[in-house]
Every structure is written in C-alpha cells, then in structure tokens.
Design a protein around this motif. Structure first.
Motif, PDB file in Angstrom:
ATOM      1  N   ALA A   1      42.876  22.132  14.935  1.00  0.00           N
ATOM      2  CA  ALA A   1      42.758  21.367  13.694  1.00  0.00           C
ATOM      3  C   ALA A   1      43.965  21.609  12.790  1.00  0.00           C
ATOM      4  CB  ALA A   1      41.471  21.724  12.963  1.00  0.00           C
ATOM      5  N   ALA A   2      44.451  22.840  12.765  1.00  0.00           N
ATOM      6  CA  ALA A   2      45.633  23.150  11.959  1.00  0.00           C
ATOM      7  C   ALA A   2      46.851  22.381  12.453  1.00  0.00           C
ATOM      8  CB  ALA A   2      45.906  24.651  11.988  1.00  0.00           C
ATOM      9  N   ILE A   3      46.999  22.292  13.764  1.00  0.00           N
ATOM     10  CA  ILE A   3      48.103  21.512  14.331  1.00  0.00           C
ATOM     11  C   ILE A   3      47.946  20.040  13.973  1.00  0.00           C
ATOM     12  CG2 ILE A   3      49.083  20.668  16.501  1.00  0.00           C
ATOM     13  CD1 ILE A   3      48.589  23.410  17.691  1.00  0.00           C
ATOM     14  N   ALA A   4      46.740  19.497  14.149  1.00  0.00           N
ATOM     15  CA  ALA A   4      46.495  18.086  13.829  1.00  0.00           C
ATOM     16  C   ALA A   4      46.805  17.808  12.367  1.00  0.00           C
ATOM     17  CB  ALA A   4      45.048  17.722  14.147  1.00  0.00           C
ATOM     18  N   ALA A   5      46.385  18.697  11.476  1.00  0.00           N
ATOM     19  CA  ALA A   5      46.595  18.497  10.049  1.00  0.00           C
ATOM     20  C   ALA A   5      48.076  18.500   9.700  1.00  0.00           C
ATOM     21  CB  ALA A   5      45.859  19.584   9.261  1.00  0.00           C
ATOM     22  N   ARG A   6      48.786  19.466  10.245  1.00  0.00           N
ATOM     23  CA  ARG A   6      50.208  19.579   9.924  1.00  0.00           C
ATOM     24  C   ARG A   6      50.983  18.349  10.401  1.00  0.00           C
ATOM     25  NH1 ARG A   6      51.052  23.814  12.627  1.00  0.00           N
ATOM     26  NH2 ARG A   6      52.297  23.060  14.374  1.00  0.00           N
ATOM     27  N   ILE A   7      50.704  17.904  11.623  1.00  0.00           N
ATOM     28  CA  ILE A   7      51.432  16.760  12.177  1.00  0.00           C
ATOM     29  C   ILE A   7      51.015  15.460  11.485  1.00  0.00           C
ATOM     30  CG2 ILE A   7      51.872  15.438  14.272  1.00  0.00           C
ATOM     31  CD1 ILE A   7      51.501  18.051  15.850  1.00  0.00           C
ATOM     32  N   ALA A   8      49.722  15.327  11.168  1.00  0.00           N
ATOM     33  CA  ALA A   8      49.258  14.121  10.481  1.00  0.00           C
ATOM     34  C   ALA A   8      49.926  13.984   9.114  1.00  0.00           C
ATOM     35  CB  ALA A   8      47.741  14.149  10.325  1.00  0.00           C
ATOM     36  N   GLU A   9      50.055  15.086   8.406  1.00  0.00           N
ATOM     37  CA  GLU A   9      50.727  15.035   7.103  1.00  0.00           C
ATOM     38  C   GLU A   9      52.199  14.640   7.256  1.00  0.00           C
ATOM     39  OE1 GLU A   9      48.926  17.796   3.751  1.00  0.00           O
ATOM     40  OE2 GLU A   9      49.666  18.999   5.434  1.00  0.00           O
ATOM     41  N   ARG A  10      52.837  15.169   8.277  1.00  0.00           N
ATOM     42  CA  ARG A  10      54.251  14.853   8.499  1.00  0.00           C
ATOM     43  C   ARG A  10      54.426  13.369   8.836  1.00  0.00           C
ATOM     44  NH1 ARG A  10      56.941  18.038  13.293  1.00  0.00           N
ATOM     45  NH2 ARG A  10      55.895  19.728  12.156  1.00  0.00           N
ATOM     46  N   ALA A  11      53.584  12.862   9.727  1.00  0.00           N
ATOM     47  CA  ALA A  11      53.684  11.448  10.103  1.00  0.00           C
ATOM     48  C   ALA A  11      53.323  10.545   8.932  1.00  0.00           C
ATOM     49  CB  ALA A  11      52.778  11.165  11.298  1.00  0.00           C
ATOM     50  N   ALA A  12      52.324  10.938   8.148  1.00  0.00           N
ATOM     51  CA  ALA A  12      51.911  10.132   7.001  1.00  0.00           C
ATOM     52  C   ALA A  12      53.035  10.038   5.974  1.00  0.00           C
ATOM     53  CB  ALA A  12      50.653  10.720   6.373  1.00  0.00           C
ATOM     54  N   ALA A  13      53.713  11.152   5.739  1.00  0.00           N
ATOM     55  CA  ALA A  13      54.842  11.130   4.802  1.00  0.00           C
ATOM     56  C   ALA A  13      55.944  10.194   5.304  1.00  0.00           C
ATOM     57  CB  ALA A  13      55.379  12.540   4.607  1.00  0.00           C
ATOM     58  N   ARG A  14      56.157  10.198   6.611  1.00  0.00           N
ATOM     59  CA  ARG A  14      57.198   9.348   7.173  1.00  0.00           C
ATOM     60  C   ARG A  14      56.856   7.867   7.065  1.00  0.00           C
ATOM     61  NH1 ARG A  14      62.072   7.872   7.193  1.00  0.00           N
ATOM     62  NH2 ARG A  14      62.864   6.968   9.140  1.00  0.00           N
TER      63      ARG A  14
END
Length: 278
Positions: free
Chosen positions: A18-31
């Motif tokens: 879940a921590a990995i999913a959260a970190r990557i989702a935030e990065r993609a969302a910002a992009r």
C-alpha cells in the motif's frame, strides 16, 4: 499519508505494498496535473469515438510501470493502456493511469490515478484477482485514499467509514455509463428503475473516485455494469475496508464486469434486484 518503506516489502506484505501504491499514485497524479495545465492531446479512442485516450494517460502509465518495476521487478502488471507483464512473485499490479479521462479532457475535478496490488483469487471478483493493497489519488481535490487488506481505509491519512445507510429511499446512489450505445441503453434502463426509489443518483465519471467517495461517506451506494479490473481494483478494496459490502449479479457470479453493487450490507441486495429489474 503512509510512510514509504525503507526497502521493497515481501510479496504478501499488504501494508508495504500500500505504501508503494500510495507513493507512485501521488507521483503520477502530480504529473497528470502538470500535463493538464499544458493542454490535452487526444492520442486514440477505444470502444467508441467518445472513449478517448490522452497522451497523459499513456505517459502516466509509463511512469507507473517504471516506478513499480524499479522496486518490484518480479511482479506482474496489468494496465488500462495496454501494459501486460507476467510476473513471478504472485503479485500483479492493476493500474488505471487516469480513471475518468473524459473528466480530465474537460477539466472536471473528478479524475484519479488508481493502483492496486492483487493476488490470484478465483472467488473474489470476475477477473480472478483480489486486491490486497491499493491507492487512489485525485490531484484536483488533493486527496489520497489508501487501504490494505485488514488495515482499514484512509483519506489523507485519516480513517474513513461508509455511512451505513440501508434505507434506499434515503440513499444517494452513484453509477456510471459505458461508451457504446448498446451498453448505455441497458444502463439507462437501470437508472430508470432506481431513481424513483432512491434519494437521488450521481454520475461523477470515475469509478475509482466514486468508490472512494462511498468509502468516505459522501455516497451511500454504488452500482455499475461493464467495469474493468483497473476501474475498480483499488476502489473496491478501499470501500470494503471502510465497511462496505460488495455483491455481483447473482450468487454464482462474482462482482466484476458483469455487475457489481457496493454499499451497506442491508442495502446492496435491494439495490441489486431493483437495478437488474428482478
């Protein structure tokens, strides 16, 4: 927010996944938010001319895939925009780089990045996978929804819970529509049956975000026909961990593309029967 793990977790560590999913989702969302400010390029269409794919969808999926492979190289990946990687770890990431692409196209603030870590489970959903960790990030509302199996659900780090409303006449119900005329005709017939009996209907345009709003108590129930795994994998887990019950078309059919209803345990069967005209 969930702190990022110091190292990649073991294959079945839901909290670490879940921590990995959260970190990557935030990065993609910002992009994708950055790209939206630059204007939207429609790159292709899928089921119909109205079912569009933007260049941002494609870039977001590439970003997510690369980020997952960097920390979890043995995992499989299934992406809406065509990524299909067979893994060896037992974990398959199911990703929607922009759920609600038409909203994104029109700059409506109901779109999200959805990422789920799943395991094989033929009894769980129609696609034969069960999400054990997931995250959904809406960059326009600055919301990150996260859950892992057995860990509850959060919005921006705070626990969330469904309303528990089980009276359909007092329920705000969400649904969605497909992109072909045939599917929309069926879905319109469902809405015609449901709307006289419910408080009201909402159609926000992102299944993942709808499911998170249900989890956060902003909706009472959700149903839809025609969803794909990337549409619901993370959102269903988040809603379930917030207390929602999930059912399919009938007792023999797991929820999935065929049909699904999500809400309070005392509401879902009535809503299922009504929507399907039984």
């Amino acid at each position: 927010m969930i702190d990022s793990p110091a190292a990649a977790p073991t294959a079945h560590d839901p909290k670490g996944l879940a921590a990995i999913a959260a970190r990557i989702a935030e990065r993609a969302a910002a992009r994708i938010l950055e790209l939206r400010a630059q204007g939207v390029d429609v790159a292709a269409s899928k089921s119909s001319a109205t079912d569009v794919v933007t260049a941002a969808d494609q870039e977001s999926e590439r970003l997510i895939v690369a980020a997952i492979q960097d920390v979890r190289p043995d995992d499989g990946i299934l992406g809406e925009e065509g990524t299909g990687i067979a893994g060896t770890s037992g974990i398959t990431w199911v990703i929607d780089p922009i759920d609600g692409t038409v909203n994104y196209l029109y700059d409506l603030p109901a779109y999200s990045v959805s990422i789920a870590a799943t395991v094989a489970d033929e009894t769980a959903y129609g696609d034969g996978r069960r999400a054990i960790a997931g995250a959904v990030c809406n960059p326009r509302t600055d919301e990150l929804f996260v859950a892992w199996e057995g860990g509850g659900a959060t919005r921006n780090g705070e626990p969330i819970r469904i309303t528990g409303q089980d009276d359909l006449s007092l329920s705000l119900v969400a649904t969605g529509f497909g992109y072909t005329a045939e599917r929309r005709t069926e879905q319109a017939e469902m809405v015609a049956r449901v709307i006289p009996r419910a408080r009201d209907i909402r159609r926000c345009g992102s299944a993942a975000y709808d499911l998170c709003m249900l989890a956060a108590g902003r909706l009472d129930a959700y149903y839809e026909q025609g969803l794909q795994p990337w549409d619901y994998a993370a959102g269903v887990l988040i809603a379930s961990e917030a207390g929602a019950t999930l059912i399919g078309r009938d007792a023999a059919t797991p929820p999935g593309e065929s049909f699904m209803v999500v809400g309070a345990a005392g509401l879902v069967e009535e809503l299922r029967s009504l929507a399907l005209g039984e």
